[in-house]
Design an enzyme around this catalytic site. Structure first.
Site, PDB file in Angstrom:
ATOM      1  N   GLU A 273      12.382 -37.397  21.332  1.00 18.46           N
ATOM      2  CA  GLU A 273      12.625 -35.969  21.597  1.00 18.46           C
ATOM      3  C   GLU A 273      13.909 -35.497  20.910  1.00 18.46           C
ATOM      4  O   GLU A 273      14.820 -34.994  21.568  1.00 18.46           O
ATOM      5  CB  GLU A 273      12.762 -35.732  23.105  1.00 18.46           C
ATOM      6  CG  GLU A 273      11.594 -36.171  23.941  1.00 18.46           C
ATOM      7  CD  GLU A 273      11.898 -36.148  25.453  1.00 18.46           C
ATOM      8  OE1 GLU A 273      13.044 -35.814  25.837  1.00 18.46           O
ATOM      9  OE2 GLU A 273      11.000 -36.450  26.230  1.00 18.46           O
ATOM     10  N   PRO A 274      14.019 -35.653  19.605  1.00 16.69           N
ATOM     11  CA  PRO A 274      15.272 -35.237  18.951  1.00 16.69           C
ATOM     12  C   PRO A 274      15.375 -33.717  18.846  1.00 16.69           C
ATOM     13  O   PRO A 274      14.377 -33.034  18.622  1.00 16.69           O
ATOM     14  CB  PRO A 274      15.152 -35.863  17.551  1.00 16.69           C
ATOM     15  CG  PRO A 274      13.679 -35.937  17.319  1.00 16.69           C
ATOM     16  CD  PRO A 274      13.034 -36.156  18.644  1.00 16.69           C
ATOM     17  N   ARG A 315      29.864 -23.490  21.763  1.00 19.05           N
ATOM     18  CA  ARG A 315      30.216 -24.913  21.760  1.00 19.05           C
ATOM     19  C   ARG A 315      31.729 -25.185  21.701  1.00 19.05           C
ATOM     20  O   ARG A 315      32.218 -26.022  22.445  1.00 19.05           O
ATOM     21  CB  ARG A 315      29.487 -25.657  20.624  1.00 19.05           C
ATOM     22  CG  ARG A 315      27.954 -25.564  20.716  1.00 19.05           C
ATOM     23  CD  ARG A 315      27.244 -26.545  19.805  1.00 19.05           C
ATOM     24  NE  ARG A 315      27.325 -27.890  20.305  1.00 19.05           N
ATOM     25  CZ  ARG A 315      28.115 -28.813  19.822  1.00 19.05           C
ATOM     26  NH1 ARG A 315      28.877 -28.567  18.776  1.00 19.05           N
ATOM     27  NH2 ARG A 315      28.140 -30.003  20.363  1.00 19.05           N
ATOM     28  N   TYR A 319      32.734 -27.130  25.047  1.00 23.06           N
ATOM     29  CA  TYR A 319      32.896 -28.592  24.914  1.00 23.06           C
ATOM     30  C   TYR A 319      34.086 -28.967  24.032  1.00 23.06           C
ATOM     31  O   TYR A 319      34.198 -30.115  23.613  1.00 23.06           O
ATOM     32  CB  TYR A 319      31.665 -29.236  24.270  1.00 23.06           C
ATOM     33  CG  TYR A 319      30.333 -28.784  24.774  1.00 23.06           C
ATOM     34  CD1 TYR A 319      29.850 -29.200  26.010  1.00 23.06           C
ATOM     35  CD2 TYR A 319      29.521 -27.972  23.993  1.00 23.06           C
ATOM     36  CE1 TYR A 319      28.614 -28.802  26.458  1.00 23.06           C
ATOM     37  CE2 TYR A 319      28.273 -27.565  24.436  1.00 23.06           C
ATOM     38  CZ  TYR A 319      27.839 -27.985  25.673  1.00 23.06           C
ATOM     39  OH  TYR A 319      26.605 -27.578  26.107  1.00 23.06           O
ATOM     40  N   CYS A 347      37.295 -10.857  25.296  1.00 19.61           N
ATOM     41  CA  CYS A 347      38.578 -10.770  26.011  1.00 19.61           C
ATOM     42  C   CYS A 347      38.863 -12.012  26.839  1.00 19.61           C
ATOM     43  O   CYS A 347      38.884 -11.964  28.069  1.00 19.61           O
ATOM     44  CB  CYS A 347      38.565  -9.536  26.890  1.00 19.61           C
ATOM     45  SG  CYS A 347      38.224  -8.085  25.908  1.00 19.61           S
TER      46      CYS A 347
HETATM   47  N1  LLP Z   1      15.333 -34.558  25.749  1.00 21.81           N
HETATM   48  C1  LLP Z   1      15.953 -34.195  26.887  1.00 21.81           C
HETATM   49  C2  LLP Z   1      15.309 -34.492  28.170  1.00 21.81           C
HETATM   50  C3  LLP Z   1      17.192 -33.549  26.843  1.00 21.81           C
HETATM   51  O1  LLP Z   1      17.806 -33.184  27.974  1.00 21.81           O
HETATM   52  C4  LLP Z   1      17.782 -33.253  25.570  1.00 21.81           C
HETATM   53  C5  LLP Z   1      19.081 -32.574  25.485  1.00 21.81           C
HETATM   54  C6  LLP Z   1      17.088 -33.647  24.413  1.00 21.81           C
HETATM   55  C7  LLP Z   1      15.874 -34.306  24.539  1.00 21.81           C
HETATM   56  C8  LLP Z   1      17.615 -33.387  23.027  1.00 21.81           C
HETATM   57  O2  LLP Z   1      18.818 -34.024  22.803  1.00 21.81           O
HETATM   58  P1  LLP Z   1      19.439 -34.076  21.317  1.00 21.81           P
HETATM   59  O3  LLP Z   1      18.508 -34.864  20.432  1.00 21.81           O
HETATM   60  O4  LLP Z   1      19.579 -32.684  20.845  1.00 21.81           O
HETATM   61  O5  LLP Z   1      20.742 -34.744  21.513  1.00 21.81           O
HETATM   62  N2  LLP Z   1      24.391 -28.026  24.624  1.00 21.81           N
HETATM   63  C9  LLP Z   1      24.878 -29.326  24.267  1.00 21.81           C
HETATM   64  C10 LLP Z   1      23.755 -30.351  24.180  1.00 21.81           C
HETATM   65  C11 LLP Z   1      22.945 -30.447  25.448  1.00 21.81           C
HETATM   66  C12 LLP Z   1      21.825 -31.453  25.345  1.00 21.81           C
HETATM   67  C13 LLP Z   1      20.943 -31.397  26.535  1.00 21.81           C
HETATM   68  N3  LLP Z   1      19.779 -32.216  26.492  1.00 21.81           N
HETATM   69  C14 LLP Z   1      25.672 -29.235  22.968  1.00 21.81           C
HETATM   70  O6  LLP Z   1      25.855 -28.133  22.442  1.00 21.81           O
HETATM   71  O7  LLP Z   1      26.204 -30.239  22.480  1.00 21.81           O
END
Ligand code: LLP
Length: 419
Positions: A273-274, A315, A319, A347
């Site tokens: 699930e990327p 972001r 973070y 603001c």
């Molecule tokens: N699958 C599930 C169940 C997830 O919760 C997520 C991300 C992904 C796949 C995809 O993850 P990725 O491959 O993108 O790392 N807003 C944060 C990132 C939050 C990720 C949440 N879950 C940021 O801006 O860094």
């Protein structure tokens, strides 16, 4: 592939000048590269060539319909976390059977929608959710395909907000509870056991925690097999880290080798699930300098106030994430460089895009905030009644506005405006 590169001194997205896009569409605007998305998708497929893999793009990373269409055309499935994301995926004509549904808080309405559409799998996060899905499926005379999300309690070594596989995180069920839940599911006529899943965190830089999690899941798969409960797929979630600054890219080849070795001869499909890996470095946020506020005294800072803000790209504020900021027009003379904080019009002192960057700036300059293709637009808001930016998808020497800029009227329309 480098989707954003200088040509004749001007930053381009593939074959299109970012100046051209800014003039045509205005700023701030997100700009994405289709070719980059396609290359990244292929990179994952190549690394997993030995495995029977399905890539389920994590819609939450960038849910623009134009982007979803890119991945659907490549044959991707989709990982969704809400009824809204499900409707997005359906609206581009993707097959519901290629959709997996993650998330800890699936509502009755969302479960019903997913059952009626016939999604591929519910990634179940708790015993209570399993009961709810079984009850709704029974009521609707459906059989719900399920996978149990395991919380393997491994340290993914990432920012605490995006770490999801530790026992103190709200996600999944402990490995020790899994067998009971699978027994319960296997005994239910409204549930069909399909898979096992995890997602231990985002922006991971090493393979080791993922390999550790995979081994834990496979141990459960083998135990279930001895109970005559067959698991068709193992879903390792997303999390593959990318380079924002000078970090090493996640080592996909090694990950592929580890997964192949761990899975061995088992008759099991692999789902991934990327999100970020596919889109982060295929997008920039284009913004224009409104004002320069050079320091009043040596103790003050230099501020460049740009027309994008924390509501457009959260972001950095949320973070403390680092995004590179580069001028769209190459600067001839580095001698004019000064140290600037790049801040927005909102603001709050937390409204910044970047701190202490050495740039030669003038009012009116165009800047590109890099690596903004993932978790950029999707986390935007209307804070300060600012309209969300437009989005543009570039393909070779063509570009298309895949979302128009939001107007104030778009926002006011939703509110009661009478005496
Ligand atoms: N699958 C599930 C169940 C997830 O919760 C997520 C991300 C992904 C796949 C995809 O993850 P990725 O491959 O993108 O790392 N807003 C944060 C990132 C939050 C990720 C949440 N879950 C940021 O801006 O860094």
């Amino acid at each position: 592939m480098q989707p954003f590169a200088l040509r004749n001194g001007v930053l381009h997205a593939e074959g299109v000048s970012l100046e051209t896009i800014a003039e045509a569409v205005g700023t701030p605007v997100y700009v994405y590269s289709r070719t980059y998305f396609e290359n990244r998708y292929q990179t994952i497929l190549n690394a997993m060539a030995k495995l029977n893999v399905v890539i389920c793009y994590a819609v939450k990373a960038n849910s623009n319909l134009g982007v979803l269409r890119c991945f659907a055309n490549l044959g991707a499935g989709f990982d969704i976390v809400s009824g809204g994301e499900l409707q997005r995926v359906i609206s581009i004509g993707a097959a519901p059977a290629r959709v997996v549904f993650s998330g800890v808080g699936k509502s009755v309405t969302e479960i019903d929608l997913a059952l009626k559409l016939g999604i591929g799998c519910f990634n179940v996060e708790s015993a209570a959710e399993l009961d709810r899905i079984a009850a709704r499926a029974e009521l609707l005379s459906k059989v719900a395909p399920i996978s149990i999300r395991i919380n393997p309690d491994v340290d993914a070594n990432t920012h605490p907000y995006i770490s999801t596989g530790l026992k103190e995180n709200k996600f999944g069920v402990p490995a020790t509870h899994a067998i009971d839940l699978y027994r319960q599911a296997a005994a239910s006529e409204s549930l069909s056991v399909r898979g096992i899943d995890c997602h231990i965190g985002s922006q991971l830089d090493t393979v080791a925690p993922l390999a550790e999690a995979c081994a834990i899941l496979l141990e459960i798969v083998d135990q279930l097999e001895s109970l005559h409960i067959h698991i068709e797929h193992i879903d390792m979630g997303g999390g593959l880290g990318v380079s924002y600054r000078d970090e090493e890219e996640f080592d996909l080849e090694t990950y592929g080798r580890h997964l192949a070795a761990l899975i061995g001869e088992r008759d099991i499909k692999l789902l991934l699930e990327p999100g970020r890996f596919l889109v982060a470095n295929g997008g920039v946020l284009l913004t224009r300098v409104e004002y320069l506020k050079p320091q009043a005294t040596p103790e003050h800072k230099n501020f460049a106030v740009v027309d994008a803000a924390m509501n457009d790209l959260l972001r950095p504020a949320l973070y403390q994430a680092w995004h590179d900021v580069v001028p769209v027009k190459a600067q001839a003379d580095a001698a004019d460089e000064q140290c600037w904080d790049i801040v927005g019009p909102v603001c709050e002192s937390g409204d910044f895009l970047a701190h202490e960057r050495h740039l030669a700036l003038s009012a009116g300059d165009l800047l590109a905030v890099l690596s903004a293709g993932a978790y950029g637009m999707v986390q935007s808001s209307n804070y300060n009644t600012r309209g969300r930016p437009a989005e543009v998808l570039v393909d070779g020497s063509n570009f298309q506005v895949v979302r128009r800029r939001e107007t104030t009227m778009d926002q006011l329309r939703l509110e009661l405006n009478e005496g």
